[in-house]
Design a protein around this motif. Sequence first.
Motif, mmCIF file in Angstrom:
data_model
loop_
_atom_site.group_PDB
_atom_site.id
_atom_site.type_symbol
_atom_site.label_atom_id
_atom_site.label_comp_id
_atom_site.label_asym_id
_atom_site.label_seq_id
_atom_site.Cartn_x
_atom_site.Cartn_y
_atom_site.Cartn_z
ATOM 1 N N TRP A 112 0.852 -1.201 0.000
ATOM 2 C CA TRP A 112 0.000 0.000 0.000
ATOM 3 C C TRP A 112 0.875 1.234 0.000
ATOM 4 N N GLU A 113 0.301 2.357 -0.454
ATOM 5 C CA GLU A 113 1.072 3.601 -0.429
ATOM 6 C C GLU A 113 0.177 4.814 -0.246
ATOM 7 N N PRO A 115 0.966 8.544 -1.699
ATOM 8 C CA PRO A 115 1.961 9.277 -2.488
ATOM 9 C C PRO A 115 2.439 10.547 -1.779
ATOM 10 N N THR A 227 7.036 9.356 -0.375
ATOM 11 C CA THR A 227 5.919 8.438 -0.516
ATOM 12 C C THR A 227 5.982 7.434 0.625
ATOM 13 N N ARG A 229 4.893 3.807 2.222
ATOM 14 C CA ARG A 229 4.462 2.467 1.825
ATOM 15 C C ARG A 229 4.506 1.526 3.024
ATOM 16 N N GLN A 247 -3.487 0.671 -3.232
ATOM 17 C CA GLN A 247 -2.724 -0.548 -3.490
ATOM 18 C C GLN A 247 -1.644 -0.283 -4.547
ATOM 19 N N ASN A 248 -0.457 -0.859 -4.306
ATOM 20 C CA ASN A 248 0.657 -0.647 -5.221
ATOM 21 C C ASN A 248 1.435 -1.941 -5.432
#
Length: 261
Positions: A112-113, A115, A227, A229, A247-248
């Motif tokens: 997850w992130e 930005p 960012t 995460r 989600q990333n």
Amino acid sequence: MIQSVTTPAQRAEFLRRIAGKPYFEAVLGTHLALFGAHPASGWVFYLLPGTAVLELRGGSGVLCGALPGGEEGETAREELSGFLRFLHADTLRTEQPLALDGWRPAAPLTLWELPQGRALPQPPAPPAELVLDKAPSMLPVSRLVFADSDAEADEFYSAACTALAHGVGQCRALLHGSRPVCTVGCYEQSENESYMAAGVTAPDWQGRGLARWLIVGLANELAARRTVRFACFPELCGFYSQLGFIQNGKIQYYTTDWTIE
């Protein structure tokens, strides 16, 4: 051939291979910087064939990059499997799917992130009897994070204190009196990423929104510069989605049991 990272050139190659990789650059890069020159820390680092690197600590491994294809790749996978078995590693997180004899895929972790430059809506504040500590004593925090394992608590305490002493990240805790009842921290960072971890609420304080408030607050602070995460198991995805994180990708997760022949 698996090579232990010991020389400046090998360290530079290790960092080159993880550069720009979400999660891996911040986590493995921080560990290499803080512990790579100190074998007694328990962390060890390796260059693998192809573009892969490996970090090991105790029974846990992290692999970033890819092994070669074809016959060379088969040889590399056999060597890696035997190497992990020799060192009694039984969990492995990887950037890409990896087929190793004796290893079973488990549910992958979701990355997850938040930005850089963005902020999430702040959930309701915690009860008035709780006090936010932005630099809590890490010994009681470690006992909260790993309440069931003194050994893991000691390892976390040592690593977190080292990171904070070197200016890497921050820790937050909500205190009831002098006792931390909820915590979250950031103990790994790269130039562009802050990796959050160790979000835990004491059982007798769960269900009151403490983690929501603390996690969002720290994420918003960190996202002003980098960012943010973090990774989680599938059962927590709904929670982080509700908070507004994005989600990333996935981190593959594998386990094995070397006692089973």
